[in-house]
Design a protein around this motif. Structure first.
Motif, short mmCIF file in Angstrom:
data_model
loop_
_atom_site.label_atom_id
_atom_site.label_comp_id
_atom_site.label_asym_id
_atom_site.label_seq_id
_atom_site.Cartn_x
_atom_site.Cartn_y
_atom_site.Cartn_z
N ALA A 171 8.52 -12.51 37.50
CA ALA A 171 7.27 -12.77 38.23
C ALA A 171 6.11 -12.13 37.49
CB ALA A 171 7.36 -12.21 39.65
N GLN A 211 8.35 -17.04 38.24
CA GLN A 211 7.73 -17.07 39.57
C GLN A 211 6.27 -16.68 39.43
OE1 GLN A 211 9.56 -17.64 42.81
NE2 GLN A 211 7.41 -18.12 43.18
N ARG A 237 8.03 -19.84 46.82
CA ARG A 237 8.99 -18.90 46.24
C ARG A 237 10.32 -19.61 45.96
NH1 ARG A 237 9.31 -13.44 45.87
NH2 ARG A 237 7.44 -13.20 47.16
N TRP A 238 10.87 -19.37 44.78
CA TRP A 238 12.18 -19.92 44.42
C TRP A 238 13.27 -19.27 45.26
CZ3 TRP A 238 16.77 -17.87 42.70
CH2 TRP A 238 17.70 -18.76 42.15
N VAL A 285 3.79 -22.88 34.40
CA VAL A 285 4.15 -22.55 35.78
C VAL A 285 2.88 -22.70 36.61
CG1 VAL A 285 5.31 -20.92 37.30
CG2 VAL A 285 5.73 -20.81 34.83
N TRP A 287 6.95 -22.06 41.02
CA TRP A 287 7.97 -21.56 40.11
C TRP A 287 8.38 -22.65 39.14
CZ3 TRP A 287 12.32 -24.52 40.32
CH2 TRP A 287 12.58 -25.21 41.51
#
Length: 548
Positions: free
Chosen positions: A358, A432, A457-458, A479, A484
């Protein structure tokens, strides 16, 4: 496609380096010799005189033309007043991260000194570029195109074009690279760019001449620092045929998004009435839209540009995401080898581990920094690859970055972040992005399958929407904001490899890490030995490479 050459004064030295450094490189593959002199020079990208970085007096630098498996011997003479390194965006340097040309693998070339890169283009085709990798030197030029042609006898999935054009496009600053660097270190992000350039020129500074009825190949790279771009050609369609070394399904586009660090090949047919047409590049996802143009000139035309450039998409994410999902692998086309690309069934391989990375922005010690999983990278005084080879303690530790982001904390810290991996791991990496800007990520030494995009969010349930059949195989992916992107990558290249943001301000202030792909084997089949001519600096200074 260019010829092999070397300056007579350096031929014996370079040939010796090739013999001693290449190790087990197959001698039956041709050698191509290049001698580059890196200097400062006056350039005028946006009509304002600036000090640029030139290679052999050129900006952009010379195009590298080579064929799959060729050996490149590139002797770089640094005539700047500062250290210098060149890296190769997309070249995998198989078994040879010694040649990667980034701060974590190589000592900089000191002012007035020389370093010779020895690179084999092992099992690669396609379109890439090189660039200065130290500090903010990329903002001063020093970049150029790389074309790797297929070997004779290996079919290419389209007829030979009439000509092959290079388009190196991206944002540009009137402020010099030293001032930009100092601004970053004072705790400020990069400002909004002053304009866009195409092949180092501003508005209508470049003309591409075509013959009516012929088809041309355009290799387009985003070599900018901060912004995604969109490219379109007035009145013409673009057929996508290759992305960073992969032949793609040949979809047709009226405009194409090219994110930071990405390269595309398109075919364009001169099938319109003879006159001049705009080639337009504009920023994507920016409130203020920057635009620049080049000219597509029909050789049988006397009619000049008569209309305004066609407008393109601006902040619309949905259209860009839809386009990204249509860029897919051509399963039946041959790649660098004669077997079809689709003969590698990546979707049937179970990943050995999942890594979630992230990106985030922070203030640390009162200064702007950027981080991955809460770790903002700081470069040590000794390249990681040298510290690893010489077993120098205190430079880095493997595992100094978590493999999943921490929830519920905005804290970040400075660290020389190195992620450990085993040779032949097949890894799922999820990028992310919780921020409001588009991110762009690149992995040196490898290409990867971009198997999925999604918003929010994944979660493990996101895998149900992966493309496990014909996802594009490339080395740089975007991205989207609050989204994501998932990739599959076979870590089949031993070495120390940079995983970085292609936004140069963010990368410079910590949004990067290194992946150490490790094997206990000492076989040259797995990794080539340290080059005899390797530069040694920091805590590696005074040590020895090898006697032969």
């Amino acid at each position: 496609m260019g010829a092999c050459y070397a300056h007579s004064s350096s031929f014996i030295l370079v040939a010796a380096i090739a013999f001693f450094c290449v190790g087990s490189v197959n001698s039956e593959n041709p050698y191509r010799f290049f001698t580059w002199k890196v200097t400062y020079g006056d350039i005028y990208p946006l009509g304002v005189k600036q000090q640029g970085i030139l290679i052999n007096g050129q900006f952009p630098g010379p195009t590298i033309d080579a064929v799959t498996n060729d050996n490149l011997i590139i002797s770089v003479y640094n005539d700047l007043r500062e250290p210098f390194l060149i890296s190769w965006n997309g070249l995998q340097n198989r078994r040879n991260s010694w040649q990667d040309g980034v701060e974590g693998t190589n000592c900089p070339i000191p002012p007035g000194k020389n370093f010779t890169y020895v690179i084999q283009l092992k099992d690669q085709i396609g379109s890439f570029f090189y660039f200065p990798s130290l500090k903010m030197q990329k903002a001063a030029g020093g970049y150029g195109a790389i074309r790797i042609w297929s070997r004779p006898g290996i079919p290419v999935p389209f007829p030979p074009p009439a000509q092959d054009f290079i388009i190196l496009a991206g944002d540009w600053y009137k402020r010099g690279h030293h001032k930009l660097m100092h601004s970053l270190w004072r705790g400020h992000n990069l400002p909004f760019p002053d304009g866009l350039v195409i092949n180092g020129r501003g508005w209508n500074g470049i003309t591409f001449t075509v013959d009516q009825g012929n088809t041309y190949r355009l290799r387009i790279s985003n070599v900018g620092l901060t912004t995604s771009i969109n490219m379109r050609i007035q009145g013409h369609k673009m057929k996508l045929v290759e992305v960073e070394g992969s032949h793609t399904i040949q979809n047709t586009y009226s405009s194409l998004d090219i994110h930071l660090g990405q390269t595309y090949s398109v075919l364009v047919t001169a099938d319109q009435p003879p006159k001049d047409y705009y080639i337009v590049v504009s920023t994507r996802f920016t409130r203020r839209v920057l635009t620049t143009t080049a000219i597509l000139h029909y050789s049988n035309s006397n009619r000049h540009l008569s209309t305004t450039p066609p407008r393109g998409p601006t902040q619309d994410i949905a259209s860009s995401l839809y386009q990204a999902k249509t860029i897919r692998w051509n399963l039946t086309a041959s790649g660098p080898r004669p077997n079809p690309q689709g003969s590698y069934p990546y979707g049937l391989i179970k990943p050995t581990r999942t890594i979630i990375l992230a990106n985030s922005a922070h203030f640390i010690n009162g200064k702007q920094r950027y981080a991955v999983n809460g770790v903002s990278y700081v470069a040590p005084d000794t390249p990681l690859k040298l510290a690893d080879y010489f077993n120098i303690p205190g430079v880095f530790s493997v595992g100094t970055i978590p493999t999943t982001p921490s929830r519920g904390t905005n804290n970040a810290y400075l660290q020389t972040s190195v992620l450990g991996a085993s040779f032949h791991d097949f890894v799922e990496i999820v990028f992310q992005n919780g921020e409001k800007s588009v991110q762009s990520w690149h992995l040196d030494g490898h290409s990867f399958f971009v198997v999925g995009f999604g918003s929010g969010r994944w979660t493990p349930q996101s895998r149900a929407h992966y493309n496990l059949r014909d996802a594009v195989y490339r080395c740089t992916t975007q991205v989207y904001p609050k989204s994501w992107t998932a990739i599959y990558v076979a870590l089949d290249n031993v070495g120390m490899w940079n995983l970085r943001s292609e936004n140069w301000g963010r990368q410079y202030l910590g949004q990067q890490l290194y992946v150490r792909v490790y094997t206990p084997s000492k076989s040259f089949r797995d990794e080539l030995p340290i080059p005899k001519n390797a530069l040694l600096c920091g805590r590696a200074r005074g040590r020895y490479t090898r006697p032969f």
